[in-house]
Design a protein around this motif. Sequence first.
Motif, PDB file in Angstrom:
ATOM      1  N   ARG A 283       0.791  -1.028   0.133  1.00  0.00           N
ATOM      2  CA  ARG A 283       0.047  -0.048  -0.067  1.00  0.00           C
ATOM      3  C   ARG A 283       0.892   1.350  -0.168  1.00  0.00           C
ATOM      4  NH1 ARG A 283      -4.738  -0.678   4.420  1.00  0.00           N
ATOM      5  NH2 ARG A 283      -4.697   1.640   4.221  1.00  0.00           N
ATOM      6  N   TRP A 284       0.589   2.212  -0.862  1.00  0.00           N
ATOM      7  CA  TRP A 284       1.373   3.328  -0.719  1.00  0.00           C
ATOM      8  C   TRP A 284       1.151   4.314   0.106  1.00  0.00           C
ATOM      9  CZ3 TRP A 284       0.220   4.981  -6.643  1.00  0.00           C
ATOM     10  CH2 TRP A 284       0.642   3.944  -7.496  1.00  0.00           C
ATOM     11  N   ASP A 285       0.319   3.991   1.208  1.00  0.00           N
ATOM     12  CA  ASP A 285       0.087   4.830   2.427  1.00  0.00           C
ATOM     13  C   ASP A 285       0.739   4.252   3.678  1.00  0.00           C
ATOM     14  OD1 ASP A 285      -1.731   2.906   2.631  1.00  0.00           O
ATOM     15  OD2 ASP A 285      -3.272   3.990   3.445  1.00  0.00           O
ATOM     16  N   ARG A 286       1.463   3.035   3.367  1.00  0.00           N
ATOM     17  CA  ARG A 286       2.217   2.363   4.378  1.00  0.00           C
ATOM     18  C   ARG A 286       3.697   2.081   3.985  1.00  0.00           C
ATOM     19  NH1 ARG A 286      -2.010   3.293   6.155  1.00  0.00           N
ATOM     20  NH2 ARG A 286      -3.596   1.780   7.420  1.00  0.00           N
ATOM     21  N   CYS A 287       4.396   2.005   5.172  1.00  0.00           N
ATOM     22  CA  CYS A 287       5.911   1.786   4.972  1.00  0.00           C
ATOM     23  C   CYS A 287       5.953   0.490   4.306  1.00  0.00           C
ATOM     24  CB  CYS A 287       6.551   1.585   6.385  1.00  0.00           C
ATOM     25  SG  CYS A 287       6.535   3.158   7.256  1.00  0.00           S
ATOM     26  N   GLY A 288       7.069   0.296   3.358  1.00  0.00           N
ATOM     27  CA  GLY A 288       7.429  -0.922   2.615  1.00  0.00           C
ATOM     28  C   GLY A 288       8.724  -1.331   3.397  1.00  0.00           C
ATOM     29  N   ASN A 289       9.176  -2.454   2.802  1.00  0.00           N
ATOM     30  CA  ASN A 289      10.508  -3.012   3.123  1.00  0.00           C
ATOM     31  C   ASN A 289      11.282  -3.233   2.108  1.00  0.00           C
ATOM     32  OD1 ASN A 289       9.772  -3.370   5.927  1.00  0.00           O
ATOM     33  ND2 ASN A 289       8.766  -5.276   5.417  1.00  0.00           N
ATOM     34  N   HIS A 290      12.251  -2.243   1.553  1.00  0.00           N
ATOM     35  CA  HIS A 290      12.813  -2.293   0.547  1.00  0.00           C
ATOM     36  C   HIS A 290      14.222  -1.565   0.528  1.00  0.00           C
ATOM     37  CE1 HIS A 290      11.985   2.139  -0.312  1.00  0.00           C
ATOM     38  NE2 HIS A 290      10.732   1.657   0.247  1.00  0.00           N
ATOM     39  N   THR A 291      14.629  -0.623   1.469  1.00  0.00           N
ATOM     40  CA  THR A 291      15.651  -0.006   1.688  1.00  0.00           C
ATOM     41  C   THR A 291      15.734   0.603   3.203  1.00  0.00           C
ATOM     42  OG1 THR A 291      15.374   1.258  -0.302  1.00  0.00           O
ATOM     43  CG2 THR A 291      17.006   2.113   1.243  1.00  0.00           C
ATOM     44  N   LYS A 292      16.898  -0.238   3.930  1.00  0.00           N
ATOM     45  CA  LYS A 292      17.156  -0.272   5.504  1.00  0.00           C
ATOM     46  C   LYS A 292      17.453   1.338   5.717  1.00  0.00           C
ATOM     47  CE  LYS A 292      19.959  -2.297   8.817  1.00  0.00           C
ATOM     48  NZ  LYS A 292      20.959  -3.198   9.205  1.00  0.00           N
ATOM     49  N   GLY A 293      16.864   1.736   6.890  1.00  0.00           N
ATOM     50  CA  GLY A 293      17.027   3.091   7.234  1.00  0.00           C
ATOM     51  C   GLY A 293      16.227   3.845   6.992  1.00  0.00           C
ATOM     52  N   VAL A 294      15.444   3.753   5.656  1.00  0.00           N
ATOM     53  CA  VAL A 294      14.459   4.886   5.334  1.00  0.00           C
ATOM     54  C   VAL A 294      13.197   4.710   4.747  1.00  0.00           C
ATOM     55  CG1 VAL A 294      16.686   6.315   4.374  1.00  0.00           C
ATOM     56  CG2 VAL A 294      15.235   4.517   2.824  1.00  0.00           C
ATOM     57  N   ASN A 295      12.794   3.319   5.210  1.00  0.00           N
ATOM     58  CA  ASN A 295      11.337   2.785   4.733  1.00  0.00           C
ATOM     59  C   ASN A 295      10.402   3.654   5.215  1.00  0.00           C
ATOM     60  OD1 ASN A 295      12.018   0.382   3.099  1.00  0.00           O
ATOM     61  ND2 ASN A 295      12.593  -0.652   5.175  1.00  0.00           N
ATOM     62  N   THR A 296      10.604   4.256   6.592  1.00  0.00           N
ATOM     63  CA  THR A 296       9.380   5.142   7.266  1.00  0.00           C
ATOM     64  C   THR A 296       9.290   6.241   6.274  1.00  0.00           C
ATOM     65  OG1 THR A 296      10.954   6.097   8.654  1.00  0.00           O
ATOM     66  CG2 THR A 296      10.066   4.136   9.309  1.00  0.00           C
ATOM     67  N   ARG A 297       9.975   6.546   5.486  1.00  0.00           N
ATOM     68  CA  ARG A 297       9.895   8.119   4.598  1.00  0.00           C
ATOM     69  C   ARG A 297       9.815   7.970   3.213  1.00  0.00           C
ATOM     70  NH1 ARG A 297      14.287  10.986   3.213  1.00  0.00           N
ATOM     71  NH2 ARG A 297      16.280  10.275   3.620  1.00  0.00           N
ATOM     72  N   SER A 298       9.897   6.630   2.771  1.00  0.00           N
ATOM     73  CA  SER A 298      10.217   6.240   1.475  1.00  0.00           C
ATOM     74  C   SER A 298       9.215   5.615   0.804  1.00  0.00           C
ATOM     75  CB  SER A 298      11.738   5.666   1.086  1.00  0.00           C
ATOM     76  OG  SER A 298      11.678   4.568   1.487  1.00  0.00           O
ATOM     77  N   LEU A 299       9.189   5.625  -0.625  1.00  0.00           N
ATOM     78  CA  LEU A 299       8.473   4.846  -1.591  1.00  0.00           C
ATOM     79  C   LEU A 299       9.577   3.989  -2.445  1.00  0.00           C
ATOM     80  CD1 LEU A 299       5.597   7.315  -2.786  1.00  0.00           C
ATOM     81  CD2 LEU A 299       5.242   5.181  -1.496  1.00  0.00           C
ATOM     82  N   GLY A 300       8.932   2.786  -2.536  1.00  0.00           N
ATOM     83  CA  GLY A 300      10.166   1.818  -3.306  1.00  0.00           C
ATOM     84  C   GLY A 300       9.724   1.420  -4.574  1.00  0.00           C
ATOM     85  N   LEU A 301      10.291   1.673  -5.503  1.00  0.00           N
ATOM     86  CA  LEU A 301       9.769   0.907  -6.951  1.00  0.00           C
ATOM     87  C   LEU A 301      10.906   0.184  -7.480  1.00  0.00           C
ATOM     88  CD1 LEU A 301       7.938   2.726  -9.795  1.00  0.00           C
ATOM     89  CD2 LEU A 301      10.553   1.704 -10.277  1.00  0.00           C
TER      90      LEU A 301
END
Length: 419
Positions: A283-301
């Motif tokens: 979900r784009w309104d949730r934290c993903g798991n893709h980049t350690k350290g910045v998941n809470t403020r980023s979108l991962g593609l």
Amino acid sequence: MSDNLSLLINALTVTAGFSLVVERSLEGMKHLLDVAYTRSQDDSGDIRSVISQRRDEVRNLTEAVRQATQGKTPPQPPSIEPALDSLDESEHLQRRRVKVAQAPSLQKEQSAYRLFLSLLAVGAGIVLAELANVHLLTLFLNKPVPHLLDVILTGIVIGGGSHSVHELLRFLTTRRAPTVSLGPTAQPESEPPFPGQGHTPQRALHKHDLWQPIPYRGGVKPETLEHRNLRDSDPNLIVYHHTAMHSNTPFQAVVDEFLVEKKWSTGYHCVIMPDGGIEAFCRWDRCGNHTKGVNTRSLGLAFHGNFHTQFGDSYANHDGRFGLQRPTEVQLDAGARVIALWMHLYGITMDFATSVMPHKSVIEGHTVCPGSNFPHEELRQRIAFYQTAWQNSPSIGEQLRAFAVMPYLGTVTPEVSHG
């Protein structure tokens, strides 16, 4: 010089070195065989020399007796001729044992041993090709080849010694060098340039191409994230990756890697397939798991595929074992549109040093993602094109505002120009 051509040259250099080592080792073993064979031949020659000497002695004795009894009725020498006959037969049998029994056996052993050495050389070549990750057939054809077949053929070239490498080089130098493609969908330079980027050889986009529907319904099982992976605020960073998986695997394989194998709650926010398909994951309104350290403020593609072609890396795709070595044109285009959409929805600035970054640039030295062969500049040009074109189009502005009210987007403050 393209990366593929550099990889091919490096692979040939390694192959030539291995071929020389195998060839010298094989020559050493052959030398030992030749020494053993020569000694056995010398022993056979000594036996024949003794036989000839004894035959000459008996014949001389017979001639002396004949001269002593000349003019008389020659007595019958029962003790000489039978001895000669017996000696002839004995020596004849011994010589037959040397020529007929021993020599062919030695020749058979020698042939079998040389065959063994040849097979040993090919086996060593296959082992070296696998250990060094050298796959010539894939590099020559510039497309995926069955791994086992490629390793065997490369091992045969290495096991053949310097002669096989010389023949291969002669084949390459006497024929026109093939054009090294950067991907199955790469466009020729004669095609119209990408709008707004006159120096970049890409396909031309028409007015109706500027907005294409982007499917989104909350990703994979959005209800499972209803009360977890919450954000405190809108994202301010977009990180793009490659999945590092085979480009032919389905989107479900990416999902299974995160949810089943890693047992994580989610992964990338979006995955772009080689055919341009857009697959929402988290979900784009949730934290993903893709980049350690910045998941809470980023979108991962993530662009699906493995675009790391650095030779020598056991997880690299320099030989095409993971399919496409470069994102396709439609894949880059779809990824650029998603990133441009995120920038509009969440007010993320178009800064490729701080706001839109490859995974490897977020934490230096942590990873090589999205790979050494990823066309960063081309992606950035496409993002800039869409971001600017959408801002200047009233009709697309309406599309963006309609998209912003969809569920699973969170607190959205779209930066949309009315043109």
